[in-house]
Design a protein around this motif. Sequence first.
Motif, mmCIF file in Angstrom:
data_model
loop_
_atom_site.group_PDB
_atom_site.id
_atom_site.type_symbol
_atom_site.label_atom_id
_atom_site.label_comp_id
_atom_site.label_asym_id
_atom_site.label_seq_id
_atom_site.Cartn_x
_atom_site.Cartn_y
_atom_site.Cartn_z
ATOM 1 N N ARG A 1 -49.541 18.877 30.385
ATOM 2 C CA ARG A 1 -49.803 19.674 31.689
ATOM 3 C C ARG A 1 -49.828 17.967 32.521
ATOM 4 O O ARG A 1 -49.425 18.004 33.819
ATOM 5 C CB ARG A 1 -50.240 20.550 31.939
ATOM 6 C CG ARG A 1 -51.099 20.609 33.417
ATOM 7 C CD ARG A 1 -52.024 21.950 33.211
ATOM 8 N NE ARG A 1 -52.538 22.338 34.861
ATOM 9 C CZ ARG A 1 -52.740 23.521 35.389
ATOM 10 N NH1 ARG A 1 -52.776 24.404 34.407
ATOM 11 N NH2 ARG A 1 -52.643 23.646 36.379
ATOM 12 N N MET B 1 -46.631 15.777 33.010
ATOM 13 C CA MET B 1 -45.851 16.331 33.944
ATOM 14 C C MET B 1 -46.469 15.782 35.749
ATOM 15 O O MET B 1 -45.323 15.674 36.066
ATOM 16 C CB MET B 1 -46.041 17.795 33.556
ATOM 17 C CG MET B 1 -45.198 18.425 34.670
ATOM 18 S SD MET B 1 -44.506 19.708 34.206
ATOM 19 C CE MET B 1 -43.094 20.274 32.943
ATOM 20 N N ALA C 1 -46.000 24.119 31.690
ATOM 21 C CA ALA C 1 -45.756 22.315 31.576
ATOM 22 C C ALA C 1 -45.586 22.618 28.981
ATOM 23 O O ALA C 1 -46.337 23.022 29.588
ATOM 24 C CB ALA C 1 -46.789 21.393 31.848
ATOM 25 N N LEU D 1 -47.920 24.469 38.083
ATOM 26 C CA LEU D 1 -48.040 23.206 36.547
ATOM 27 C C LEU D 1 -48.631 23.773 35.364
ATOM 28 O O LEU D 1 -48.364 23.409 34.458
ATOM 29 C CB LEU D 1 -48.348 21.367 36.529
ATOM 30 C CG LEU D 1 -48.107 20.963 37.624
ATOM 31 C CD1 LEU D 1 -49.336 19.870 37.829
ATOM 32 C CD2 LEU D 1 -47.320 20.204 37.523
ATOM 33 N N THR E 1 -42.082 22.966 38.597
ATOM 34 C CA THR E 1 -43.193 23.223 38.932
ATOM 35 C C THR E 1 -43.159 24.204 40.489
ATOM 36 O O THR E 1 -44.447 24.571 40.678
ATOM 37 C CB THR E 1 -43.799 21.352 39.028
ATOM 38 O OG1 THR E 1 -42.772 21.156 40.495
ATOM 39 C CG2 THR E 1 -44.068 20.543 37.984
#
Length: 349
Positions: A75, A78, A205, A202, A270
């Motif tokens: 996460r 990302m 992720a 997010l 996202t």
Amino acid sequence: MKNFIRKYFKLVCISLIVILFFTMAMSLTLGASDVSFRDSIALLLSKIPFLNNFVDKSNIKDTTEIILMNIRMPRIIMASLVGCILSVVGGTFQGMFRNPMADPFVLGMSSGASLGATIAIILGLDKYIFGVGMVNVLAFLFSILTVFLAYNISKVGRKVPTMNLLLSGIAISFFMSSMVSLIMILNRNQMEKIIFWTMGSLSSASWKNVIALLVVSVIGIGINLIFSKDLNIMTLGEDSAINLGVDIEKVKRILIVVCAMMVSFAVSSTGVIGFVGLIVPHVVRIISGPDYKKLTILSSIVGAIFLVLCDTLSRTIAPPMEIPVGVITSFLGAPFFIYLLNKGKKRGL
């Protein structure tokens, strides 16, 4: 400040990378399960080749490592990649369109992705096939479709006038946003899912998404850097750029395709995260100057730091509830942007 960055550019970049590293390490420690900063640093260093031989992680529990490496780490990475992509694309579009208000979604990519995701949710396709989320797939396809429509509608012969492209992007964006609103009204039982997706998050992720975004961001940023000199020349005006040997239409086509792919991958993973691609390159340009090579590099790092911080706030500010990260970026970004505009207005007066 501009002279300092020009003179010590490499030092500034290294310093920002160190700040990003410690921001990610600090973000790892925060959450429902508390982890010490020392353990998070040890885990980060243990995953870096050559350095892992000098790190002792024997005191870290297996469950802690699983939480950090399989849930939080993807996460956080990302968040850094998405922040990097949105900031770089925002800076590129601001230069290409010669408009400081341009952002990564100026061609309607966010509205297209929202419509694709909405259709997937309504049709019950919010499942994973071969490890790929169908909501993400449809969001990506509709995002690309939006750019394709905007580009072809704005074409005049072989040329694509900048104003036509912006206006067609705005028109398609409004149309697709109205479609999303209509679908939500007709399917109120799914409205919460749709709204949450459009606010950006997010939470989904995974390492697969991280790897895909890493490849796209490296290739995309590399291409943006290659064309940074052309962007510098294009800021002088299209006529001046043509006289200096820049193929304006070719540069536009390449950068629009590359940036569209970057943003489409990001937004399909996202949801819509606003203000990152508007604020970050705008602030970096004020500090570092208009050179697009420096702007691209600095924006990518600052954008990564900014979104990691915002995502950390989104999941820790009101536990156990998670606030969509798009709400945090808008909450922080909008007042700051108003401040910048007001400051610029006073300077102009």
